[in-house]
Design a protein around this motif. Structure first.
Motif, mmCIF file in Angstrom:
data_model
loop_
_atom_site.group_PDB
_atom_site.id
_atom_site.type_symbol
_atom_site.label_atom_id
_atom_site.label_comp_id
_atom_site.label_asym_id
_atom_site.label_seq_id
_atom_site.Cartn_x
_atom_site.Cartn_y
_atom_site.Cartn_z
ATOM 1 N N LEU A 35 69.240 8.876 52.105
ATOM 2 C CA LEU A 35 68.107 9.396 52.530
ATOM 3 C C LEU A 35 68.447 10.675 53.506
ATOM 4 O O LEU A 35 67.831 11.797 53.591
ATOM 5 C CB LEU A 35 67.173 8.530 53.419
ATOM 6 C CG LEU A 35 66.420 7.374 52.768
ATOM 7 C CD1 LEU A 35 65.941 6.467 53.485
ATOM 8 C CD2 LEU A 35 65.448 7.895 51.809
ATOM 9 N N GLU A 36 69.456 10.286 54.201
ATOM 10 C CA GLU A 36 70.095 11.583 55.133
ATOM 11 C C GLU A 36 70.438 12.793 54.230
ATOM 12 O O GLU A 36 69.885 14.069 54.371
ATOM 13 C CB GLU A 36 71.078 11.329 56.135
ATOM 14 C CG GLU A 36 71.626 12.342 56.919
ATOM 15 C CD GLU A 36 72.843 11.894 57.464
ATOM 16 O OE1 GLU A 36 73.116 12.457 58.779
ATOM 17 O OE2 GLU A 36 73.940 11.329 57.060
ATOM 18 N N SER A 37 71.209 12.641 52.989
ATOM 19 C CA SER A 37 71.200 13.504 52.267
ATOM 20 C C SER A 37 70.340 14.112 51.686
ATOM 21 O O SER A 37 70.448 15.361 51.282
ATOM 22 C CB SER A 37 72.736 13.185 51.378
ATOM 23 O OG SER A 37 72.110 12.237 50.319
ATOM 24 N N LEU A 38 69.304 13.625 51.294
ATOM 25 C CA LEU A 38 68.129 14.132 50.439
ATOM 26 C C LEU A 38 67.368 14.884 51.374
ATOM 27 O O LEU A 38 66.854 16.126 51.115
ATOM 28 C CB LEU A 38 67.341 12.798 50.144
ATOM 29 C CG LEU A 38 67.623 12.165 48.887
ATOM 30 C CD1 LEU A 38 67.027 10.901 48.585
ATOM 31 C CD2 LEU A 38 67.958 13.174 47.640
ATOM 32 N N PHE A 39 67.342 14.545 53.036
ATOM 33 C CA PHE A 39 66.367 15.204 53.789
ATOM 34 C C PHE A 39 67.129 16.270 54.627
ATOM 35 O O PHE A 39 66.549 16.750 55.584
ATOM 36 C CB PHE A 39 65.522 14.182 54.451
ATOM 37 C CG PHE A 39 64.738 13.633 53.695
ATOM 38 C CD1 PHE A 39 63.603 14.103 52.921
ATOM 39 C CD2 PHE A 39 64.922 12.096 53.182
ATOM 40 C CE1 PHE A 39 62.818 13.469 52.166
ATOM 41 C CE2 PHE A 39 63.989 11.510 52.389
ATOM 42 C CZ PHE A 39 62.871 11.918 51.799
ATOM 43 N N GLN A 40 68.465 16.365 54.601
ATOM 44 C CA GLN A 40 69.254 17.122 55.198
ATOM 45 C C GLN A 40 69.118 18.802 55.019
ATOM 46 O O GLN A 40 68.740 19.206 53.778
ATOM 47 C CB GLN A 40 70.751 16.920 54.749
ATOM 48 C CG GLN A 40 71.756 17.493 55.820
ATOM 49 C CD GLN A 40 73.227 17.172 55.469
ATOM 50 O OE1 GLN A 40 73.425 17.179 54.463
ATOM 51 N NE2 GLN A 40 73.987 16.780 56.563
ATOM 52 N N ARG A 41 68.881 19.363 55.816
ATOM 53 C CA ARG A 41 68.487 20.859 55.923
ATOM 54 C C ARG A 41 69.868 21.624 55.660
ATOM 55 O O ARG A 41 70.862 21.387 56.129
ATOM 56 C CB ARG A 41 67.850 21.147 57.060
ATOM 57 C CG ARG A 41 66.679 20.642 57.375
ATOM 58 C CD ARG A 41 65.795 21.556 58.531
ATOM 59 N NE ARG A 41 64.511 20.937 58.849
ATOM 60 C CZ ARG A 41 63.961 20.536 60.001
ATOM 61 N NH1 ARG A 41 64.646 20.979 61.303
ATOM 62 N NH2 ARG A 41 62.934 19.998 60.043
#
Length: 162
Positions: free
Chosen positions: A146-152
């Motif tokens: 999830l972090e990698s998907l929503f990382q700016r």
């Protein structure tokens, strides 16, 4: 508390919960192979010895040392990742994964197999049997995904995205 200490604390907490729950299943609940303890209409405790890795794969003779060695290298890599992490979520996720992995390696070295006992099911459909460490590993991996998907994307000093 800094993120490194928090990640290591979570790893220790997961390891303690994992090993404590397995101790209770083996010595307190006295579950024997195949005996089912129904907790909820969708949740049972049932003792399963996992001699392989995920879903029981690679359960052949002699796999114990190889699997423990590979898992130990992964655990060390996770701890390095945790230590170098620049954000809280990565530190906590790496800690959760490492704590669960250490618990499973400890089982493999102590018992020759991993102690699994949590069975979620709905009607005739049943998920694989797992343990607290496995749940922490899955949650940690999901958090990293999830972090990698929503990382700016990083912003360059001139304001342009890289």
């Amino acid at each position: 508390m800094n993120k490194r200490i928090a990640g290591l604390f979570l790893a220790a907490l997961v390891l303690t919960a994992d090993q404590g729950s397995k101790y209770w299943v083996l010595h307190g609940a006295h579950l024997t192979d195949g005996h089912v303890l129904v907790l909820l209409p969708v949740l049972n405790f049932v003792l399963v010895w996992n001699h392989g890795i995920t879903f029981g794969m690679f359960a052949g003779a002699g796999a114990k040392v190889l699997l423990a060695t590979v898992a130990s290298v992964v655990i060390l890599s996770l701890l390095v990742w945790l230590w170098r992490s620049k954000n809280w979520l990565t530190s906590l996720a790496a800690g959760a994964i490492a704590g669960g992995a250490v618990g499973n390696v400890a089982d493999r070295l102590h018992y020759g197999a991993v102690v699994d006992f949590i069975q979620a099911h709905i009607g005739g459909w049943s998920w694989y049997v797992f343990n607290v460490g496995d749940a922490a590993i899955v949650c940690g991996v999901a958090a990293l995904m999830l972090e990698s998907l929503f990382q700016r994307p990083p912003v360059a000093p001139n304001g342009a995205q890289r």
